[in-house]
Design an enzyme around this catalytic site. Structure first.
Site, short mmCIF file in Angstrom:
data_model
loop_
_atom_site.label_atom_id
_atom_site.label_comp_id
_atom_site.label_asym_id
_atom_site.label_seq_id
_atom_site.Cartn_x
_atom_site.Cartn_y
_atom_site.Cartn_z
N GLU A 17 -41.18 30.68 6.14
CA GLU A 17 -41.32 29.70 5.07
C GLU A 17 -41.64 28.31 5.65
OE1 GLU A 17 -38.64 28.08 1.28
OE2 GLU A 17 -37.63 28.85 3.07
N LYS B 65 -42.16 30.57 -5.01
CA LYS B 65 -40.70 30.60 -4.93
C LYS B 65 -40.16 30.30 -6.32
CE LYS B 65 -36.95 28.81 -1.99
NZ LYS B 65 -36.66 27.94 -0.83
N CYS C 19 -36.97 33.04 0.71
CA CYS C 19 -35.69 32.46 1.12
C CYS C 19 -34.61 32.57 0.04
CB CYS C 19 -35.92 31.02 1.55
SG CYS C 19 -34.54 30.31 2.52
#
Length: 531
Positions: free
Chosen positions: A283, A360, A394
């Site tokens: 990321e 995300k 994440c």
């Protein structure tokens, strides 16, 4: 004379007279939009199938989805999946058994074909499209050597006759005895299906049927009990072994974009030399580019500046995927969208030249405060030459609903690029990713950044132990770790992952998390208005 001449011309131009006007074929992913449009025509004013649901059906069981075309126009759609008779022949609802229309309960080891959907364009219902689609179902059932076909059929005349037949079973019997008429039930009977009961609350939205459905079964006349399990050949249709590589990348100050290119290409080259099918980067790896700025930028300005690299980044990574013949999960990169908001986007560059994006969804407090990042609204599988994959960035891995939604769409590999600053943050991601691997019986690949990045606000220090995780069962390593990287060291690690091991674990493992889900109590329902 004129008519004869026209026929000769037609034959000389390729025999168009003899071309079939109606074609029934297997559905493809590029049919999704057209199938969804057909569904809207069929079910209007009620909503039809979403593109997400249709895409999931095709990904979960491509052999079982069919479309009918009339002179190039899509006029019919048929959706099926395989399931065990233990489930299909007992009481159930449509939402429970189909996984809300995603075919997420498809079981390659099952012994019955379940008929989830048959729809025909209202303007083409006199062409026996429905019968052709039923014939394809029967053919598939016989080819796979399954015991038969099961489904819940509508009984649209029941609401009008409930006073006469308060017991729905009596209504079905009256239709079977030809005392009264119900077009749907008669159609199923004429196609060789037999009612074995009535399913209560099968589809509460079906007001004409008062929520009931006829529990219909067609038995395969060619089925013979054999030593090998029905459907076992089909279960091996996907690639059995996939080699994945995860890059634990060191963040460092660079002079210009060419240094970044050399660093990334080095690892892609290594992964390709080892014949990896996938290589994943971490990321926010492109934030290294901010270290090349003449002076440090405040966090919000830094995000705006890095977003200017988007076209360059996508072109560079696309060329690498094509040149090295490898599928690249390109970490994440901040992107400014048309609405002016900046989102943390994971790009996937496939070796067939296609580029996919997964935003995300959940933004951490720091990302929202320092960088003003906004979350995305879709989580979709990406179809690759090694099967469907999912990407969660994440923090998203800490929300189990997202991984389950991807698995419902057919994902067996989950890629998680992450960026954490110290061990506690890393362990949150690591523990949650292993939970996702166990509860969904999938492989999870983690890739993180290490090292320091001076002069870039909010990216000072990093900690990572990248890993390739598995379920915990006899087919896998005892600790559920196929490979892991040394802590805080720049490196690349590999693992060969057998998809067949996942299928075995799901069907006959020590625990069977996917099969043992209680669909009668809970399920993940995605907000289709955001699709």
């Amino acid at each position: 004379m004129a008519e004869t001449k026209q026929k000769k011309i037609a034959r000389s131009e390729g025999g168009r007279e003899n071309q079939r006007k109606i074609v029934v074929r297997q559905a493809r992913l590029d049919d999704v939009a057209e199938i969804a449009a057909l569904s809207q025509r069929v079910y209007a004013p009620a909503p039809g199938y979403s593109q997400r649901a249709i895409r999931s059906q095709i990904i979960n069981f491509p052999e079982g989805q069919f479309v009918a075309e009339y002179e190039g126009q899509m006029v019919g759609h048929c959706a099926t999946f395989i399931i065990s008779g233990e489930v299909a022949l007992n009481p159930h609802t449509w939402a429970e058994i189909t996984g809300d229309g995603l075919a997420s309960r498809h079981d390659p080891e099952g012994d019955y074909l379940y008929g989830m959907e048959v729809s025909v364009d209202p303007n083409y219902r006199r062409l026996r499209i429905g019968r052709r689609l039923y014939a394809m179902r029967e053919k598939l059932c016989q080819e796979l050597r399954l015991k038969g076909i099961v489904f819940g059929g509508r009984m649209p005349g029941y609401a009008r006759r409930q006073r006469t037949y308060p017991n729905p079973e009596d209504y079905v019997q009256a239709v079977s005895d030809r005392k009264i008429r119900d077009t749907a039930i008669r159609f199923h009977l004429s196609n060789g299906f037999e009612p074995v009961g009535v399913l209560k609350d099968y589809d509460p939205d079906d007001k004409e049927s008062l929520g009931y459905a006829t529990h219909m079964v067609w038995l395969n006349p060619y089925y013979v009990e054999a030593g090998e399990k029905p459907g076992s050949e089909r279960a091996m249709a996907q690639p059995d072994q996939v080699r994945v590589a995860t890059v634990q990348l060191q963040m460092r100050g660079i002079k210009d974009a060419s240094e970044f290119e050399r660093q990334i290409e080095y690892f892609v080259d290594v992964a390709a030399d080892y014949r990896a099918d996938f290589v994943q980067f971490p990321e926010l790896m492109t934030l290294q580019l901010l270290s090349a700025e003449p002076k440090p930028l405040p966090p919000s300005e830094g995000m705006a500046r890095i977003a200017e690299y988007t076209d360059w980044f996508k072109d560079f990574m696309h060329r690498l995927a094509m040149r090295y013949n490898i599928n690249i999960i390109g970490g994440t990169h901040p992107v400014r969208d048309e609405d002016g908001e900046i989102r943390n986007a994971a790009f996937v560059f496939l070796r067939d030249g296609s580029v996919h994006r997964q935003d995300k969804i959940h933004i951490t407090p720091d990302e929202a405060y320092w960088w003003s990042l906004k979350g995305g609204s879709r989580v979709d599988v990406i179809n690759t030459d090694c099967g469907p994959i999912g990407v969660l960035v994440c923090y998203d891995s800490e929300f189990p609903e997202l991984a389950r939604h991807l698995v419902n769409q057919g994902a067996m590999l989950l890629f998680v690029p992450f960026c954490t600053d110290e061990p506690r943050g890393y362990l949150r991601v690591r523990y949650c990713c292993h939970a996702r691997a166990i509860e969904n019986q999938i492989y999870v690949v983690l890739s993180g950044v290490v090292g320091n990045l001076p002069n870039v606000e909010n990216m000072d220090i990093h900690y990572a132990e990248s890993a390739i995780l598995t379920p915990c069962d006899f087919a896998f390593a005892r600790d559920g770790v196929a490979a892991d990287a040394a802590p805080n060291t720049e490196t690349i690690v590999f693992a060969d992952l057998k998809l067949s091991d996942l299928r075995v674990a799901r069907s006959s493992g020590s625990v069977r998390n996917l099969r043992d889900r209680r669909f009668d109590l809970y399920r993940v329902v995605w907000n289709t208005r955001r699709s």
